[in-house]
Design a protein around this motif. Sequence first.
Motif, PDB file in Angstrom:
ATOM      1  N   UNK A  88       0.843  -1.190   0.000  1.00 54.53           N
ATOM      2  CA  UNK A  88       0.000   0.000   0.000  1.00 54.53           C
ATOM      3  C   UNK A  88       0.876   1.237   0.000  1.00 54.53           C
ATOM      4  N   UNK A  89       0.286   2.336  -0.428  1.00 49.57           N
ATOM      5  CA  UNK A  89       0.963   3.624  -0.399  1.00 49.57           C
ATOM      6  C   UNK A  89      -0.089   4.691  -0.226  1.00 49.57           C
ATOM      7  N   UNK A  90       0.365   5.863   0.141  1.00 47.05           N
ATOM      8  CA  UNK A  90      -0.555   6.999   0.243  1.00 47.05           C
ATOM      9  C   UNK A  90      -0.626   7.687  -1.106  1.00 47.05           C
ATOM     10  N   UNK A  91      -1.808   8.116  -1.461  1.00 45.86           N
ATOM     11  CA  UNK A  91      -2.011   8.886  -2.684  1.00 45.86           C
ATOM     12  C   UNK A  91      -1.784  10.336  -2.290  1.00 45.86           C
ATOM     13  N   UNK A  92      -0.595  10.866  -2.611  1.00 42.97           N
ATOM     14  CA  UNK A  92      -0.214  12.203  -2.143  1.00 42.97           C
ATOM     15  C   UNK A  92       0.345  12.121  -0.741  1.00 42.97           C
ATOM     16  N   UNK A  93       0.829  13.235  -0.248  1.00 39.54           N
ATOM     17  CA  UNK A  93       1.496  13.260   1.057  1.00 39.54           C
ATOM     18  C   UNK A  93       0.581  12.829   2.203  1.00 39.54           C
ATOM     19  N   UNK A  94      -0.638  13.299   2.218  1.00 34.36           N
ATOM     20  CA  UNK A  94      -1.573  12.969   3.301  1.00 34.36           C
ATOM     21  C   UNK A  94      -2.867  12.384   2.772  1.00 34.36           C
ATOM     22  N   UNK A  95      -2.843  11.915   1.548  1.00 38.92           N
ATOM     23  CA  UNK A  95      -4.056  11.392   0.929  1.00 38.92           C
ATOM     24  C   UNK A  95      -4.427  10.017   1.438  1.00 38.92           C
ATOM     25  N   UNK A  96      -5.421   9.421   0.813  1.00 37.28           N
ATOM     26  CA  UNK A  96      -5.869   8.093   1.229  1.00 37.28           C
ATOM     27  C   UNK A  96      -4.833   7.023   0.883  1.00 37.28           C
ATOM     28  N   UNK A  97      -4.985   5.881   1.508  1.00 40.44           N
ATOM     29  CA  UNK A  97      -4.159   4.727   1.187  1.00 40.44           C
ATOM     30  C   UNK A  97      -4.753   4.006  -0.013  1.00 40.44           C
ATOM     31  N   UNK A  98      -3.880   3.428  -0.820  1.00 36.13           N
ATOM     32  CA  UNK A  98      -4.310   2.653  -1.984  1.00 36.13           C
ATOM     33  C   UNK A  98      -3.345   1.494  -2.168  1.00 36.13           C
ATOM     34  N   UNK A  99      -3.816   0.451  -2.842  1.00 32.61           N
ATOM     35  CA  UNK A  99      -2.945  -0.681  -3.163  1.00 32.61           C
ATOM     36  C   UNK A  99      -1.952  -0.279  -4.235  1.00 32.61           C
ATOM     37  N   UNK A 100      -0.749  -0.803  -4.119  1.00 28.18           N
ATOM     38  CA  UNK A 100       0.254  -0.676  -5.172  1.00 28.18           C
ATOM     39  C   UNK A 100       0.061  -1.863  -6.118  1.00 28.18           C
ATOM     40  N   UNK A 101       0.737  -1.886  -7.262  1.00 24.88           N
ATOM     41  CA  UNK A 101       0.647  -3.082  -8.107  1.00 24.88           C
ATOM     42  C   UNK A 101       1.053  -4.356  -7.355  1.00 24.88           C
ATOM     43  N   UNK A 102       2.065  -4.253  -6.509  1.00 25.08           N
ATOM     44  CA  UNK A 102       2.473  -5.400  -5.695  1.00 25.08           C
ATOM     45  C   UNK A 102       1.359  -5.769  -4.704  1.00 25.08           C
ATOM     46  N   UNK A 103       0.666  -4.757  -4.194  1.00 25.11           N
ATOM     47  CA  UNK A 103      -0.451  -4.990  -3.287  1.00 25.11           C
ATOM     48  C   UNK A 103      -1.621  -5.670  -3.972  1.00 25.11           C
ATOM     49  N   UNK A 104      -1.852  -5.335  -5.237  1.00 27.63           N
ATOM     50  CA  UNK A 104      -2.912  -5.997  -5.997  1.00 27.63           C
ATOM     51  C   UNK A 104      -2.586  -7.483  -6.122  1.00 27.63           C
TER      52      UNK A 104
END
Length: 144
Positions: free
Chosen positions: A77-93
């Motif tokens: 997972x990573x954040x979308x932007x500095x303080x944005x929501x969390x999202x899956x990365x390709x590795x997370x998918x």
Amino acid sequence: MKPIGYWLKHLDGLIEADFERTLSDSGLVRRHWQALHSLAEDPRSTAGLAAALRPFWGEGAVTLDEVLGDLERRGWITRVGAEGPYALTPLGVEGHAAVAERIGVARRRITDGVTDEEYLATVGVLRRMAENLECAAGVVPAAG
């Protein structure tokens, strides 16, 4: 015959133990799966994840911050932007897909011998019972 409260608590404990066995060699626990699966649906803020997962996380469970930190260190997972929501990365998918397969096996084990109609009826009855108690307590019933 034992009352419904007994069976609810007993089943929850058995599900928790089964998920622990299912995920043990992956370094994940049920709470990792729940967060990962929520993020597979769409990106979420920490507050959004906390609200979505609150019913599942009892006292003594790993914290959401710990889970998010673990998933970030894996690169899932990573954040979308500095303080944005969390999202899956390709590795997370990819990780989600692999874990989802294992969770699917566990869920099939739980519902073995239960028809779709029985499952839906059981969930419906439990939902109505929860709504009855929420209304009696003056709480707006949970969505879903």
